[in-house]
Design a protein around this motif. Structure first.
Motif: not given
Length: 191
Positions: A109-123, A125-129
């Protein structure tokens, strides 16, 4: 002093969660901070929420952006039933609800100005992504960072791991906030 009332979209999403027995919605304290951060997104900005749930966090984001149409909000929920509950909300046309894997969606999805990590995926697992998807100067808000409040050892262990990675990451400036469910707010350095 009584707590302020919830904005209407937040109240409606909270009602959907309560009716479905969904107990993992964005806490009002976290939501209010999320709305403040969303309000500061620059013109033409992009926001990503990992873990839509029934749309409570999404409603806080849109509350912070009210009156604007120059932004793009993507929110990802892995559970199709829960995503269906979120889709029942009235969302501005610039909100895109995605049913799928948070890490895969973030990667594409490209890059973002704000990300809210409210799930296991992306927090968990995949925190580096998730970190790689932050534009220079962008913010990452991570909730549920109070490990002693979790009922099992895995949640405590994962939370401690995420905390260490965020607070020690060379590309981030981060702060722990003893508020709501325990927050870490990070900003990607402008290198």
């Amino acid at each position: 002093m009584p707590a302020p009332s919830l904005p209407e979209p937040v109240a409606l999403a909270t009602e959907r969660a309560t009716g479905a027995g969904f107990t993992m919605s964005c806490d009002p304290g976290t939501g209010r901070l999320l709305a403040v951060l969303a309000a500061a997104v620059p013109p033409g900005g992009r926001l990503l929420e990992l873990g839509t749930g029934t749309g409570v966090g999404t409603a806080w984001i849109t509350h912070g952006l009210r009156g604007r149409s120059d932004v793009e909000v993507r929110t990802v929920e892995i559970n199709p039933v829960t995503a269906g509950l979120a889709a029942a909300g009235q969302w501005p046309e610039w909100v895109q609800l995605i049913t799928g894997d948070a890490v895969d969606t973030t990667r594409r999805s490209g890059t973002f100005d704000l990300i809210f990590a409210d799930a296991q995926g992306g927090k968990w697992d995949g925190l580096d992504v998730t970190i790689a998807a932050l534009r220079p100067g962008a913010h990452l808000l991570v909730d549920d960072m109070t490990p002693d409040e979790f009922i099992d050892d895995e949640r405590a262990r994962k939370t401690i791991e995420v905390r260490g990675r965020l607070l020690g990451h060379p590309d981030l400036t981060s702060v722990e906030i003893a508020w709501s469910t325990g927050l870490i707010l990070s900003t990607r350095r402008r290198i």
